[in-house]
Motif scaffolding. Sequence first.
Motif, PDB file in Angstrom:
ATOM      1  N   ALA A  39      11.312 120.699 -27.619  1.00 35.54           N
ATOM      2  CA  ALA A  39      12.379 119.743 -27.908  1.00 35.54           C
ATOM      3  C   ALA A  39      11.899 118.418 -28.464  1.00 35.54           C
ATOM      4  O   ALA A  39      12.717 117.613 -28.913  1.00 35.54           O
ATOM      5  N   VAL A  40      10.597 118.148 -28.447  1.00 37.82           N
ATOM      6  CA  VAL A  40      10.123 116.808 -28.783  1.00 37.82           C
ATOM      7  C   VAL A  40      10.457 116.409 -30.223  1.00 37.82           C
ATOM      8  O   VAL A  40      10.560 115.223 -30.542  1.00 37.82           O
ATOM      9  N   ALA A  41      10.648 117.384 -31.089  1.00 35.01           N
ATOM     10  CA  ALA A  41      10.934 117.067 -32.487  1.00 35.01           C
ATOM     11  C   ALA A  41      12.381 116.655 -32.719  1.00 35.01           C
ATOM     12  O   ALA A  41      12.725 116.226 -33.822  1.00 35.01           O
ATOM     13  N   TYR A  42      13.222 116.778 -31.691  1.00 34.73           N
ATOM     14  CA  TYR A  42      14.657 116.574 -31.881  1.00 34.73           C
ATOM     15  C   TYR A  42      15.168 115.326 -31.181  1.00 34.73           C
ATOM     16  O   TYR A  42      14.733 114.998 -30.076  1.00 34.73           O
ATOM     17  N   SER A  43      16.137 114.682 -31.818  1.00 37.60           N
ATOM     18  CA  SER A  43      16.905 113.652 -31.130  1.00 37.60           C
ATOM     19  C   SER A  43      17.834 114.359 -30.150  1.00 37.60           C
ATOM     20  O   SER A  43      18.076 115.570 -30.277  1.00 37.60           O
ATOM     21  N   ALA A  45      21.043 114.314 -29.968  1.00 39.82           N
ATOM     22  CA  ALA A  45      22.180 114.908 -30.689  1.00 39.82           C
ATOM     23  C   ALA A  45      21.757 116.179 -31.421  1.00 39.82           C
ATOM     24  O   ALA A  45      22.479 117.194 -31.411  1.00 39.82           O
ATOM     25  N   ARG A  46      20.585 116.144 -32.059  1.00 41.40           N
ATOM     26  CA  ARG A  46      20.096 117.327 -32.770  1.00 41.40           C
ATOM     27  C   ARG A  46      19.773 118.447 -31.786  1.00 41.40           C
ATOM     28  O   ARG A  46      20.068 119.627 -32.048  1.00 41.40           O
ATOM     29  N   LEU A  47      19.192 118.119 -30.644  1.00 44.26           N
ATOM     30  CA  LEU A  47      18.889 119.141 -29.651  1.00 44.26           C
ATOM     31  C   LEU A  47      20.167 119.817 -29.173  1.00 44.26           C
ATOM     32  O   LEU A  47      20.201 121.041 -28.994  1.00 44.26           O
ATOM     33  N   ASP A  48      21.206 119.041 -28.959  1.00 42.63           N
ATOM     34  CA  ASP A  48      22.481 119.618 -28.527  1.00 42.63           C
ATOM     35  C   ASP A  48      22.984 120.638 -29.552  1.00 42.63           C
ATOM     36  O   ASP A  48      23.447 121.721 -29.185  1.00 42.63           O
ATOM     37  N   THR A 137       7.940 109.566 -23.587  1.00 41.91           N
ATOM     38  CA  THR A 137       7.941 108.805 -22.342  1.00 41.91           C
ATOM     39  C   THR A 137       8.894 109.482 -21.368  1.00 41.91           C
ATOM     40  O   THR A 137       9.721 110.320 -21.755  1.00 41.91           O
ATOM     41  N   ALA A 138       8.803 109.110 -20.099  1.00 43.85           N
ATOM     42  CA  ALA A 138       9.679 109.717 -19.093  1.00 43.85           C
ATOM     43  C   ALA A 138      11.147 109.479 -19.432  1.00 43.85           C
ATOM     44  O   ALA A 138      11.984 110.383 -19.329  1.00 43.85           O
ATOM     45  N   ALA A 139      11.474 108.250 -19.857  1.00 45.54           N
ATOM     46  CA  ALA A 139      12.866 107.936 -20.181  1.00 45.54           C
ATOM     47  C   ALA A 139      13.341 108.754 -21.372  1.00 45.54           C
ATOM     48  O   ALA A 139      14.459 109.304 -21.369  1.00 45.54           O
ATOM     49  N   GLY A 140      12.499 108.853 -22.403  1.00 46.13           N
ATOM     50  CA  GLY A 140      12.890 109.611 -23.583  1.00 46.13           C
ATOM     51  C   GLY A 140      13.027 111.090 -23.288  1.00 46.13           C
ATOM     52  O   GLY A 140      13.978 111.743 -23.743  1.00 46.13           O
ATOM     53  N   ALA A 141      12.089 111.645 -22.525  1.00 45.31           N
ATOM     54  CA  ALA A 141      12.162 113.059 -22.182  1.00 45.31           C
ATOM     55  C   ALA A 141      13.381 113.364 -21.326  1.00 45.31           C
ATOM     56  O   ALA A 141      14.008 114.419 -21.467  1.00 45.31           O
ATOM     57  N   MET A 142      13.726 112.440 -20.436  1.00 42.54           N
ATOM     58  CA  MET A 142      14.895 112.674 -19.577  1.00 42.54           C
ATOM     59  C   MET A 142      16.176 112.751 -20.396  1.00 42.54           C
ATOM     60  O   MET A 142      17.116 113.468 -20.039  1.00 42.54           O
ATOM     61  N   GLY A 143      16.238 111.989 -21.502  1.00 39.77           N
ATOM     62  CA  GLY A 143      17.399 112.110 -22.372  1.00 39.77           C
ATOM     63  C   GLY A 143      17.537 113.516 -22.925  1.00 39.77           C
ATOM     64  O   GLY A 143      18.649 114.058 -23.030  1.00 39.77           O
ATOM     65  N   LEU A 144      16.402 114.137 -23.265  1.00 35.44           N
ATOM     66  CA  LEU A 144      16.417 115.509 -23.758  1.00 35.44           C
ATOM     67  C   LEU A 144      16.733 116.496 -22.636  1.00 35.44           C
ATOM     68  O   LEU A 144      17.468 117.479 -22.843  1.00 35.44           O
ATOM     69  N   VAL A 145      16.207 116.244 -21.445  1.00 34.69           N
ATOM     70  CA  VAL A 145      16.478 117.117 -20.309  1.00 34.69           C
ATOM     71  C   VAL A 145      17.970 117.094 -19.966  1.00 34.69           C
ATOM     72  O   VAL A 145      18.577 118.138 -19.684  1.00 34.69           O
ATOM     73  N   ASP A 146      18.572 115.922 -19.993  1.00 31.30           N
ATOM     74  CA  ASP A 146      20.001 115.825 -19.694  1.00 31.30           C
ATOM     75  C   ASP A 146      20.826 116.651 -20.676  1.00 31.30           C
ATOM     76  O   ASP A 146      21.804 117.302 -20.290  1.00 31.30           O
TER      77      ASP A 146
END
Length: 387
Positions: A39-43, A45-48, A137-146
């Motif tokens: 998922a790291v390559a995606y924002s 919104a793009r991941l969704d 970062t933890a904050a950025g990764a958590m956005g993707l996890v959510d």
Amino acid sequence: MRTRLTELLGIEFPLVAFSHCRDVVAAVTNAGGFGVLGAVAYSPARLDRELSWIDEQVRGRPYGVDVLLPGRVDAAAADPAARLGEAIPDAHRDFVAHLMRKYDVGRPDIWPPDGGAWAPPTTAAGRAADEAGRRVTAAGAMGLVDVALKHPVRLIASALGPPPPEMVDRARSAGVPVAALVGTVEHARRQVAAGADVVVAQGTEAGGHTGEISTMVLVPQVVDAVAPVPVLAAGGVASGRQMAAAIALGAEGVWCGSVWLTTEEAETPPVVRDKLLAATSLDTVRSRCRTGKPARQLKSAWTEEWDEATESPGPLPMPLQMLLAEPALARVVRAAEAGGEGARDLANYFVGQVVGQMNQVRPAREVVYAIVSEYVEAVARLSRLSG
């Protein structure tokens, strides 16, 4: 094929496929394995959007998501007020511009390119680069996890560093196991202490971020150290015989990444795919020149210039090196596809030592079935030898 992994994830084969390509993830899942989308390559919104597409393709079959969580990153990435592009020294920008001129990548008068770390931080491209850098970062990764947990994912994987407590708590609240990649026994113990439900023991043979211990040595040590937590073997696995060896070492399944790069579904640029098909197992190197962390990748003029040239300023820490390298390498690929020989020399990608086995393009489903078939043959051979 029943192991604790197949029971945990509800899959037919204990085969996990890591890929940045949604088509590969869906194809492997539909073939009875377990696809994991990087998922790291995606924002967010793009991941969704990517996960919604996968949901439609797999129709309830299980798949997972992987986020990048290094233990240490450049201090600027952890500061929400910092502008990451401004943290990249001029010497490093100048070195990349030098490489573009030396290898005749595009016209000098339109270099540096728009976007990425080269863009002014007040522009949309500059802000996008900042956001991309903070995904590690933890904050950025958590956005993707959510985002991932809004979809029916069956596994969240944490690469490089221990999963933060909030990641474990949210995943468990959603009934989703957490996996963690490790390169040493100490890392494995640390990941389990942090709450990992599955440990992926990744040997140095693997593509991408790896340590220095081989899979054959690492897997049994990790199995013994974290029992009864299930362990997957990663690094040097692209065939059924290698899968059988991993199971014999005590693993409950395998985690494969490189082998999918030359499948029909992969989004690997043709110029890179052709270099992978022609490469041997001696044609990879662990280098910090692409991400700022040691990552195994195909040898190319890019790795040689950064690691060996006297004028090289040396790689920056993660994520600054990523922000510097990725826009440049994207431009390199475009130039190579247009026929630029110098650009072709620079082009590379993350890949493991099994690249020497990756000598044909096949559908991902066919790769899954070939691995499983050869695994069955290998186990039957061992059974015959044991009487």
